[in-house]
Design a protein around this motif. Structure first.
Motif, PDB file in Angstrom:
ATOM      1  N   ALA A  66       0.838  -1.201   0.000  1.00 25.99           N
ATOM      2  CA  ALA A  66       0.000   0.000   0.000  1.00 25.99           C
ATOM      3  C   ALA A  66       0.867   1.243   0.000  1.00 25.99           C
ATOM      4  O   ALA A  66       2.017   1.223   0.455  1.00 25.99           O
ATOM      5  N   HIS A  68       0.213   5.872   0.082  1.00 20.44           N
ATOM      6  CA  HIS A  68      -0.750   6.976   0.115  1.00 20.44           C
ATOM      7  C   HIS A  68       0.028   8.285   0.145  1.00 20.44           C
ATOM      8  O   HIS A  68       0.971   8.442   0.922  1.00 20.44           O
ATOM      9  N   THR A 108      -2.551  -2.082   4.427  1.00 21.48           N
ATOM     10  CA  THR A 108      -2.987  -0.727   4.057  1.00 21.48           C
ATOM     11  C   THR A 108      -2.221   0.315   4.857  1.00 21.48           C
ATOM     12  O   THR A 108      -1.697   0.012   5.939  1.00 21.48           O
ATOM     13  N   SER A 155      -8.406  -4.091   5.684  1.00 23.04           N
ATOM     14  CA  SER A 155      -8.056  -4.036   4.261  1.00 23.04           C
ATOM     15  C   SER A 155      -7.722  -2.629   3.795  1.00 23.04           C
ATOM     16  O   SER A 155      -6.958  -2.437   2.854  1.00 23.04           O
ATOM     17  N   CYS A 156      -8.294  -1.620   4.463  1.00 24.97           N
ATOM     18  CA  CYS A 156      -8.079  -0.245   4.008  1.00 24.97           C
ATOM     19  C   CYS A 156      -8.392   0.720   5.138  1.00 24.97           C
ATOM     20  O   CYS A 156      -9.273   0.450   5.958  1.00 24.97           O
ATOM     21  N   ARG A 158      -8.647   5.206   5.814  1.00 26.92           N
ATOM     22  CA  ARG A 158      -8.511   6.567   5.272  1.00 26.92           C
ATOM     23  C   ARG A 158      -8.940   7.578   6.336  1.00 26.92           C
ATOM     24  O   ARG A 158     -10.009   7.434   6.933  1.00 26.92           O
ATOM     25  N   THR A 167     -12.190   2.767   8.555  1.00 23.78           N
ATOM     26  CA  THR A 167     -11.482   1.527   8.231  1.00 23.78           C
ATOM     27  C   THR A 167     -12.451   0.529   7.600  1.00 23.78           C
ATOM     28  O   THR A 167     -13.652   0.552   7.889  1.00 23.78           O
ATOM     29  N   SER A 197     -11.908  -1.949   0.174  1.00 22.73           N
ATOM     30  CA  SER A 197     -11.386  -0.617  -0.074  1.00 22.73           C
ATOM     31  C   SER A 197     -12.403   0.451   0.304  1.00 22.73           C
ATOM     32  O   SER A 197     -13.606   0.224   0.187  1.00 22.73           O
ATOM     33  N   SER A 240     -10.725  -2.205  -5.302  1.00 25.54           N
ATOM     34  CA  SER A 240     -10.341  -0.812  -5.097  1.00 25.54           C
ATOM     35  C   SER A 240     -11.456   0.129  -5.535  1.00 25.54           C
ATOM     36  O   SER A 240     -12.129  -0.126  -6.530  1.00 25.54           O
ATOM     37  N   SER A 284      -5.793  -1.741  -7.869  1.00 27.30           N
ATOM     38  CA  SER A 284      -5.922  -0.358  -7.404  1.00 27.30           C
ATOM     39  C   SER A 284      -6.309   0.564  -8.552  1.00 27.30           C
ATOM     40  O   SER A 284      -5.926   0.320  -9.697  1.00 27.30           O
ATOM     41  N   CYS A 326      -0.492  -1.180  -5.613  1.00 22.93           N
ATOM     42  CA  CYS A 326      -1.123   0.063  -5.160  1.00 22.93           C
ATOM     43  C   CYS A 326      -0.688   1.204  -6.065  1.00 22.93           C
ATOM     44  O   CYS A 326       0.378   1.145  -6.696  1.00 22.93           O
TER      45      CYS A 326
END
Length: 349
Positions: A66, A68, A108, A155-156, A158, A167, A197, A240, A284, A326
Motif C-alpha cells: 500500500a 498513500h 494498508t 483491508s483499508c 482513510r 477503516t 477498499s 479498489s 488499485s 497500489c
C-alpha cells in the motif's frame, strides 16, 4: 379490497418498478456504455499521455502492499511486508522516517490530511495510528493508538481529519473511529462480503466502499445507519474504489478484470474499462486531477491508463517486475506513484 389483495397489488407494483429500474440502468456489460456513447457523438478527442518513470524509491525489502500521498504532494507513506512503514520525500527520494511495525502483515496505510499522522493495518485486525514527530522534537514515532474492534483483517483505512478515520475489514464492516478516544463512532455493516477498499470525499461527508460481494456502496458518515446507495455491476470482488475528483462519481477496479465508473446522482454505471487481452485482476485505481484519465494497477505487472470518457486504453506503463499492488495520484495532480511486489515504488510524470 381485502388486505391480501392489497398486498398482492403492492407486490405487483414493486415488481413492475423493479423492472423499470433495471431497464433504466441498462446492461452493465453492454458494449456501448452511456458516457462512451455521449463522448463519441460529441467527437471528444482522446487524451494524450506521455508519462515516464521520473523517480524510483528503493528501500523496502518485502512486497509493497500500500501507499498513500500526503496532501503536500511531496511526501508519501508506503507499507511493506518487511514490517516497515516508510515516509518518503518523493521529490528527493530520501526516506524521512521508517516506522517498525508490531505486525509485518500489513495491507494498508494512510496519511492524515494535516500530514501529522499516518495509520496502517492488516492481518492483526488493528488500525495502528502513529504521530509523526515535528522538526522540533525529532526522535522516535510512538504509536498514538491502536484501534481494535474489527473481527477480520484490516483491508483499508482513510483519515477524514486527524480526529476521525474510516477503516474497512474482512469482517464485511466499515468503522468510523474517533482517533482521540480510540472508540468506534459508527459501524457500517450492509456488505455481505469482505470490504476491500474505501475512498473518502471531503466535500460531501460521503465515503464509498468496495467489497467481495461485487457491489460498491455509498455511505454518509454523519448518518450512522444504512448505506445510501448500492451499485451493482461487477462480476467479481471489487478490490479498489476511488472518488472522481468532483465527488459526483467514483471508479472501481475488480477481479473481473474491468474497471467501471459509477455516477452517484444518476445512480448508474457510466462506463466500463476492459480489454479482451487483459485477463487479470485489478488491485488499485486512481483518477488524474482533471478526471480525464483513470489509472489502474494490474496483477500482470503493468499499470494501464484509460480514457475516462471514451473508455479506451491510452497507454501501458511498463516498469515493474511483479504485481502492481497500489497506486495514487498526488494532490496537485502532477505525479502518479505505483507500488509493487517487486519492492519498488515508482513516480511517473
Amino acid at each position: 379490497m381485502s388486505k391480501a389483495d392489497e398486498i398482492e397489488q403492492c407486490k405487483k407494483e414493486i415488481a413492475e418498478y423493479k423492472d423499470k429500474i433495471e431497464d433504466l440502468r441498462g446492461d452493465p456489460e453492454a458494449a456501448e456504455q452511456p458516457l462512451q456513447n455521449k463522448a463519441g457523438s460529441r467527437s471528444v478527442q482522446k487524451v494524450n499521455v506521455n508519462m515516464k518513470p521520473r523517480r524510483i524509491l528503493k528501500g523496502h525489502f518485502g512486497k509493497i502492499y500500500a501507499m498513500h500521498w500526503s496532501s503536500d504532494s511531496r511526501h508519501l507513506v508506503s507499507a511493506s511486508q518487511d514490517g516497515k512503514l516508510i515516509i518518503w520525500n518523493a521529490f528527493t527520494t530520501n526516506k524521512v522516517y521508517a516506522i517498525p511495525l508490531r505486525s509485518s502483515w500489513v495491507m494498508t496505510c494512510a496519511y492524515s490530511p494535516s500530514g501529522n499522522m499516518v495509520a496502517c493495518g492488516g492481518l492483526d485486525n488493528l488500525c495502528s495510528v502513529y504521530k509523526l514527530p515535528g522538526n522540533k522534537d525529532g526522535g522516535q514515532q510512538k504509536t498514538f493508538g491502536e484501534l481494535a474492534q474489527h473481527e477480520g483483517y484490516l483491508s483499508c483505512c482513510r483519515f477524514i481529519g486527524d480526529d476521525e478515520i474510516v477503516t474497512s475489514s474482512g469482517d464485511s464492516t466499515c468503522i468510523l473511529w474517533d482517533v482521540e478516544t480510540k472508540t468506534p463512532k459508527a459501524i457500517f455493516n450492509d456488505h455481505t462480503g469482505d470490504v476491500m477498499s474505501v475512498s473518502i470525499f471531503d466535500g460531501n461527508n460521503m465515503f464509498v466502499s468496495g467489497s467481495c460481494d461485487a457491489t460498491a456502496k455509498l455511505w454518509d458518515h454523519r448518518d450512522k445507519k444504512n448505506c445510501v446507495k448500492t451499485f451493482p455491476g461487477h462480476e467479481s470482488d471489487i478490490n479498489s474504489v476511488q472518488f472522481f475528483p468532483d465527488g459526483n462519481a467514483f471508479g472501481t477496479g475488480s477481479d473481473d478484470s474491468s474497471c467501471r465508473l459509477f455516477d452517484i446522482r444518476a445512480y448508474l454505471q457510466l462506463n466500463k474499462y476492459s480489454n479482451d487481452k487483459i485477463l487479470c485482476g485489478i488491485t488499485s485505481v486512481g483518477f488524474s486531477k482533471t478526471g480525464k484519465m483513470l489509472f489502474a494497477g494490474y496483477d500482470d505487472y503493468n499499470c494501464y491508463v484509460w480514457d475516462t470518457q471514451l473508455g479506451s486504453l491510452v497507454i501501458q506503463l511498463i516498469g515493474h517486475d511483479n504485481r502492481v499492488s497500489c497506486l495514487g495520484v498526488s494532490e496537485d495532480g502532477k505525479a502518479l506513484c505505483t507500488g509493487s511486489w517487486d519492492t519498488l515504488l515508482k513516480i511517473w510524470a
